[in-house]
Design an enzyme around this catalytic site. Structure first.
Site, PDB file in Angstrom:
ATOM      1  N   HIS A  87       0.753  -1.133   0.081  1.00 49.25           N
ATOM      2  CA  HIS A  87      -0.039  -0.013  -0.060  1.00 49.25           C
ATOM      3  C   HIS A  87       1.082   1.138   0.165  1.00 49.25           C
ATOM      4  O   HIS A  87       1.902   1.229   0.943  1.00 49.25           O
ATOM      5  CB  HIS A  87      -0.879   0.188   1.288  1.00 49.25           C
ATOM      6  CG  HIS A  87      -1.652   1.239   1.420  1.00 49.25           C
ATOM      7  ND1 HIS A  87      -2.925   1.319   0.730  1.00 49.25           N
ATOM      8  CD2 HIS A  87      -1.584   2.481   1.929  1.00 49.25           C
ATOM      9  CE1 HIS A  87      -3.544   2.642   0.962  1.00 49.25           C
ATOM     10  NE2 HIS A  87      -2.662   3.136   1.611  1.00 49.25           N
ATOM     11  N   ASP A 166     -14.892   2.720   8.017  1.00 51.42           N
ATOM     12  CA  ASP A 166     -13.805   3.702   7.352  1.00 51.42           C
ATOM     13  C   ASP A 166     -14.340   4.518   6.278  1.00 51.42           C
ATOM     14  O   ASP A 166     -13.903   5.581   6.132  1.00 51.42           O
ATOM     15  CB  ASP A 166     -12.634   2.882   7.025  1.00 51.42           C
ATOM     16  CG  ASP A 166     -11.558   3.795   6.352  1.00 51.42           C
ATOM     17  OD1 ASP A 166     -11.013   4.688   6.957  1.00 51.42           O
ATOM     18  OD2 ASP A 166     -11.430   3.777   5.223  1.00 51.42           O
ATOM     19  N   ARG A 173     -14.120  12.910   7.283  1.00 46.62           N
ATOM     20  CA  ARG A 173     -12.753  13.464   7.751  1.00 46.62           C
ATOM     21  C   ARG A 173     -12.327  14.418   6.378  1.00 46.62           C
ATOM     22  O   ARG A 173     -11.670  15.570   6.762  1.00 46.62           O
ATOM     23  CB  ARG A 173     -11.623  12.639   7.633  1.00 46.62           C
ATOM     24  CG  ARG A 173     -11.769  11.872   9.220  1.00 46.62           C
ATOM     25  CD  ARG A 173     -10.795  10.708   9.141  1.00 46.62           C
ATOM     26  NE  ARG A 173      -9.474  11.106   8.919  1.00 46.62           N
ATOM     27  CZ  ARG A 173      -8.665  10.148   8.484  1.00 46.62           C
ATOM     28  NH1 ARG A 173      -9.026   8.730   8.018  1.00 46.62           N
ATOM     29  NH2 ARG A 173      -7.536  10.581   8.149  1.00 46.62           N
ATOM     30  N   SER A 188      -7.120   4.067   9.450  1.00 46.53           N
ATOM     31  CA  SER A 188      -7.986   3.726   8.305  1.00 46.53           C
ATOM     32  C   SER A 188      -7.404   2.867   7.047  1.00 46.53           C
ATOM     33  O   SER A 188      -8.099   2.055   6.609  1.00 46.53           O
ATOM     34  CB  SER A 188      -8.005   5.602   7.499  1.00 46.53           C
ATOM     35  OG  SER A 188      -8.431   5.418   6.306  1.00 46.53           O
ATOM     36  N   LYS A 192      -8.420  -1.404   6.404  1.00 34.98           N
ATOM     37  CA  LYS A 192      -9.044  -1.768   4.922  1.00 34.98           C
ATOM     38  C   LYS A 192      -7.816  -3.051   4.711  1.00 34.98           C
ATOM     39  O   LYS A 192      -8.215  -4.121   3.698  1.00 34.98           O
ATOM     40  CB  LYS A 192      -8.575  -0.933   3.911  1.00 34.98           C
ATOM     41  CG  LYS A 192      -9.766   0.076   3.937  1.00 34.98           C
ATOM     42  CD  LYS A 192      -9.751   1.382   2.984  1.00 34.98           C
ATOM     43  CE  LYS A 192      -9.134   2.551   3.591  1.00 34.98           C
ATOM     44  NZ  LYS A 192      -9.053   3.778   3.035  1.00 34.98           N
TER      45      LYS A 192
END
Ligand code: URA
Length: 432
Positions: A87, A166, A173, A188, A192
């Site tokens: 990620h 999320d 947010r 967050s 995931k």
């Protein structure tokens, strides 16, 4: 009507007054928010209290796990291969997933990459891949499993069933000035990734002007928190801190980033894209138990390219199709001889976005052919009149605003002047 165990106003007051929330309180709050019992304005107040006062390590872990529990969790344990994923916290010209996923999968591990679409100046992996004619982002869980066994890699849309709390909280947010907060970012992202079910995870945590945490020490802290969250949840996790002061590679956009990725898979491509792809691949393979892999060799000998072709075809894409080209282009040239000493990532990301490569609102379409191709990078010698970069779009009215974003963002200096890249591309590794 069931009786709720807590009053969210008490919880907001606790966090406002720098108190600590219990596991039961966090679990209830996230569940009640997902159900719609806790209202957006209450959760917005909570997000701001967390932003201002932070969270303890235990609180961040419980928040993450509560968000995982708000939805479904994928399970890849039935696969014959180990899973490993990556990620990135997002950057300008960051197309690394495209060459990386097939490269790693070509060594016999499974790479399930559940990705998103871009919002703002950093592009989304799905938007980039959607410039390939026929390619589909939506893949069912069953088809994902089949593709992981055959091609080895799948890059697809994360369904709304993964960590839905999320999804709601992140959207909130975004409009309440509470994005740049380490406990909220870490929970967050990791909720995931944990829900996605990967056994191993490498995080590319960016710092610099084009990253959303500009300061390296804040990025290091984010990396440490995420690595701990992953390890606590049983995911072998490692983070690489990488420099995002300068755009990555030479292409910023969608179709042009796919083109550049294919060059990397063909054994060429810009040195920084190759270096980061190789570095991340090594970590992903190591965490999956594959040591001493000849990663560079797999880029040179066609092994990774074969996996790319299989991965694209499995999702309906034609790896040989011509990619979209914009109707209009505008070349910006060097106004004098010298050395390119500065090229700031953020303005180039914003300019590509204004050309149509990104979207301002979730529902906006993207122009797959829009973007910027760089012809020089910091440190390169340039002569007056030489092209520095080409902007492309299907809507020429966009050039002016893109050029406005670029004002003062690049500079030609004298030989011997300091090159302002903010240090090396790879600044460190964070391990458990
Ligand atoms: N990406 C996410 O998924 N969440 C954040 O909070 C920030 C970036």
């Amino acid at each position: 009507m069931s009786i709720e165990p807590f009053d969210v106003v008490d919880l907001i007051r606790t966090k406002r007054d720098r108190g600590v929330l219990s596991t039961a309180q966090i679990q209830w709050m996230i569940d009640a928010y997902t159900r719609g019992y806790v209202a957006d304005e209450q959760m917005a107040a909570m997000a701001m209290a967390i932003f201002l006062n932070g969270m303890s390590r235990d609180e961040v872990r419980e928040l993450t796990l509560a968000m995982v529990a708000s939805g479904t969790r994928l399970d890849f344990s039935g696969l014959s291969k180990k899973t490993t994923d990556k990620h990135s916290t997002g950057g300008v010209g960051d197309k690394i997933t495209l060459p990386l996923a097939p490269l790693v999968a070509s060594f016999g591990v499974a790479v399930p990459q559940l990705s998103g679409r871009g919002l703002g100046h950093t592009g989304g992996t799905l938007d980039k891949l959607e410039s390939i004619p026929g390619w589909r982002a939506n893949v069912s869980v069953d088809d994902m499993m089949t593709q992981l066994e055959s091609a080895g890699a799948v890059v697809c849309a994360a369904g709304s069933g993964l960590a839905p709390a999320d999804g709601k909280l992140y959207a909130l947010r975004d409009i309440t000035g509470t994005v740049e907060c380490i406990p909220l970012i870490a929970s967050s992202i990791m909720s995931k990734k944990i829900a996605e079910g990967t056994a191993a995870l490498v995080l590319d945590v960016k710092f610099g002007s084009g990253a959303f945490l500009t300061d390296i020490e804040r990025s290091r802290e984010l990396a440490q928190v995420m690595v701990r969250l992953g390890e606590d949840a049983g995911v072998a996790t490692r983070a690489v801190l990488t420099n995002m002061n300068v755009p990555l590679g030479l292409a910023i956009g969608n179709a042009n980033e796919v083109r550049e990725s294919v060059e990397v898979l063909a054994g060429g491509g810009p040195a920084d894209v190759v270096a980061l792809t190789v570095e991340l691949a090594r970590h992903m393979l190591e965490l999956a138990g594959v040591v001493d892999a000849d990663v560079e060799g797999a880029l040179r000998n066609g092994q990774a390219m074969d996996t790319w072709r299989a991965m694209i075809s499995a999702q309906g894409g034609d790896p040989d199709a011509t990619l979209p080209v914009a109707k209009e282009s505008h070349v910006v040239t060097a106004e004098r001889d010298g050395v390119l000493v500065e090229q700031q990532a953020l303005p180039f990301g914003i300019a590509a976005w204004r050309l149509g490569a990104g979207r301002a609102r979730k529902e906006d379409p993207v122009d797959h052919a829009a973007g910027i191709d760089l012809h020089a990078k910091p440190g390169d010698t340039v002569v007056a009149g030489q092209p520095l970069f080409t902007m492309s779009t299907n809507d020429p009215a966009r050039f002016e605003r893109a050029l406005e974003a670029l004002a003062g963002s690049y500079r030609i200096g004298e030989p011997g002047d300091a090159i302002e890249t903010g240090g090396p591309l790879i600044a460190g590794v964070v391990e458990a």
